[in-house]
Design a protein around this motif. Sequence first.
Motif, mmCIF file in Angstrom:
data_model
loop_
_atom_site.group_PDB
_atom_site.id
_atom_site.type_symbol
_atom_site.label_atom_id
_atom_site.label_comp_id
_atom_site.label_asym_id
_atom_site.label_seq_id
_atom_site.Cartn_x
_atom_site.Cartn_y
_atom_site.Cartn_z
ATOM 1 N N ASN A 125 0.813 -1.221 0.000
ATOM 2 C CA ASN A 125 0.000 0.000 0.000
ATOM 3 C C ASN A 125 0.847 1.271 0.000
ATOM 4 O O ASN A 125 0.347 2.344 0.351
ATOM 5 C CB ASN A 125 -0.967 0.018 1.192
ATOM 6 C CG ASN A 125 -1.930 -1.140 1.167
ATOM 7 O OD1 ASN A 125 -2.485 -1.468 0.117
ATOM 8 N ND2 ASN A 125 -2.126 -1.784 2.320
ATOM 9 N N ARG A 126 2.113 1.150 -0.372
ATOM 10 C CA ARG A 126 2.966 2.319 -0.527
ATOM 11 C C ARG A 126 3.369 2.469 -1.994
ATOM 12 O O ARG A 126 3.589 1.478 -2.691
ATOM 13 C CB ARG A 126 4.233 2.199 0.322
ATOM 14 C CG ARG A 126 3.983 2.198 1.826
ATOM 15 C CD ARG A 126 3.413 3.505 2.293
ATOM 16 N NE ARG A 126 3.267 3.560 3.748
ATOM 17 C CZ ARG A 126 2.534 4.474 4.374
ATOM 18 N NH1 ARG A 126 1.853 5.394 3.679
ATOM 19 N NH2 ARG A 126 2.453 4.473 5.687
ATOM 20 N N THR A 127 3.457 3.709 -2.440
ATOM 21 C CA THR A 127 3.898 4.011 -3.796
ATOM 22 C C THR A 127 5.218 4.759 -3.737
ATOM 23 O O THR A 127 5.348 5.740 -2.993
ATOM 24 C CB THR A 127 2.856 4.873 -4.539
ATOM 25 O OG1 THR A 127 1.652 4.132 -4.679
ATOM 26 C CG2 THR A 127 3.367 5.259 -5.917
ATOM 27 N N ALA A 128 6.186 4.299 -4.507
ATOM 28 C CA ALA A 128 7.516 4.899 -4.504
ATOM 29 C C ALA A 128 7.918 5.333 -5.904
ATOM 30 O O ALA A 128 7.678 4.619 -6.879
ATOM 31 C CB ALA A 128 8.545 3.911 -3.958
ATOM 32 N N ILE A 129 8.557 6.491 -5.976
ATOM 33 C CA ILE A 129 9.207 6.956 -7.201
ATOM 34 C C ILE A 129 10.701 6.758 -7.017
ATOM 35 O O ILE A 129 11.263 7.123 -5.988
ATOM 36 C CB ILE A 129 8.909 8.441 -7.465
ATOM 37 C CG1 ILE A 129 7.427 8.668 -7.752
ATOM 38 C CG2 ILE A 129 9.758 8.968 -8.626
ATOM 39 C CD1 ILE A 129 7.026 10.126 -7.736
ATOM 40 N N VAL A 130 11.350 6.183 -8.021
ATOM 41 C CA VAL A 130 12.805 6.012 -8.001
ATOM 42 C C VAL A 130 13.373 6.684 -9.242
ATOM 43 O O VAL A 130 13.155 6.216 -10.368
ATOM 44 C CB VAL A 130 13.216 4.530 -7.972
ATOM 45 C CG1 VAL A 130 14.738 4.406 -7.883
ATOM 46 C CG2 VAL A 130 12.552 3.795 -6.808
ATOM 47 N N THR A 131 14.065 7.798 -9.061
ATOM 48 C CA THR A 131 14.712 8.429 -10.209
ATOM 49 C C THR A 131 16.011 7.680 -10.503
ATOM 50 O O THR A 131 16.655 7.152 -9.597
ATOM 51 C CB THR A 131 15.018 9.917 -9.967
ATOM 52 O OG1 THR A 131 16.120 10.056 -9.053
ATOM 53 C CG2 THR A 131 13.798 10.648 -9.412
ATOM 54 N N GLY A 132 16.372 7.607 -11.766
ATOM 55 C CA GLY A 132 17.557 6.842 -12.124
ATOM 56 C C GLY A 132 17.410 5.372 -11.797
ATOM 57 O O GLY A 132 18.392 4.673 -11.522
ATOM 58 N N GLY A 133 16.187 4.862 -11.859
ATOM 59 C CA GLY A 133 15.919 3.502 -11.419
ATOM 60 C C GLY A 133 16.108 2.428 -12.466
ATOM 61 O O GLY A 133 15.818 1.257 -12.204
#
Length: 249
Positions: free
Chosen positions: A8-16
């Motif tokens: 139930n968590r949303t994550a953004i990863v730049t350079g992923g």
Amino acid sequence: MISFDFRNRTAIVTGGARGIGRAVADRLLASGARVAIWDMRAPEVSDGTFPSKPDDFHYSLLDVTSETAVEQAARETLALTGKIDILINAAGVTGPTKPMEEFSLAEWKRVIDINLDSVFLCSRAVIPLMRANGYGRIVSIASIAGKQGNPFMAGYSAAKAGVIGMTKALGLELAGSGILVNCVTPGLVRTELLKEMSEEAIALSASKIPLNRPGTVDEVAAQILWAASEECSFATGAVFDASGGRAAY
């Protein structure tokens, strides 16, 4: 392996799409998070680590140094996922390894733009969305170079020092909002970014590590995951070392 519950968590990863960012994205997905990768290249899915279910994984091809592109990506990610809980600022380049007087202004600005300005733009874009939910974790990848400086890497050292300073300021600014802001400072880690460094620069960095080896992306990702989790509840504006003992402060 220590695991965290990111259901139930949303994550953004730049350079992923690669390197430390990819290792973080893999671990977040394995821990139940929905993950959105923001990168200039598409992540490879042939190894099967990224799920095919669209509700779990998204990626956006964008330049994280572009204000317009970042703001649009934040809106699109929110529309797809419903909320944004975590931002991992992992996009980065080492830039040239040469005396500062040989840097062109264009080379200097590229290093600052990608390593520092992107952290500002991406953090600024998600803070209002996190504040609305009363919860957020922002974790940026700085570097030991931002603490101690690396010779012949003035641009990179300056940019990463800026990430550390921004982390401290933003952590204090958002204290009490439910949003915690921290950074991790890796030392020498075997990633594709080392291809931008000269062999002399790599050897110099390696010689300063008391554990006598470079780190791995998984070791750094493990620290980042804790800082991105609910288990990290009493640390903000903090700088967590991941340098093999090169710096203990």
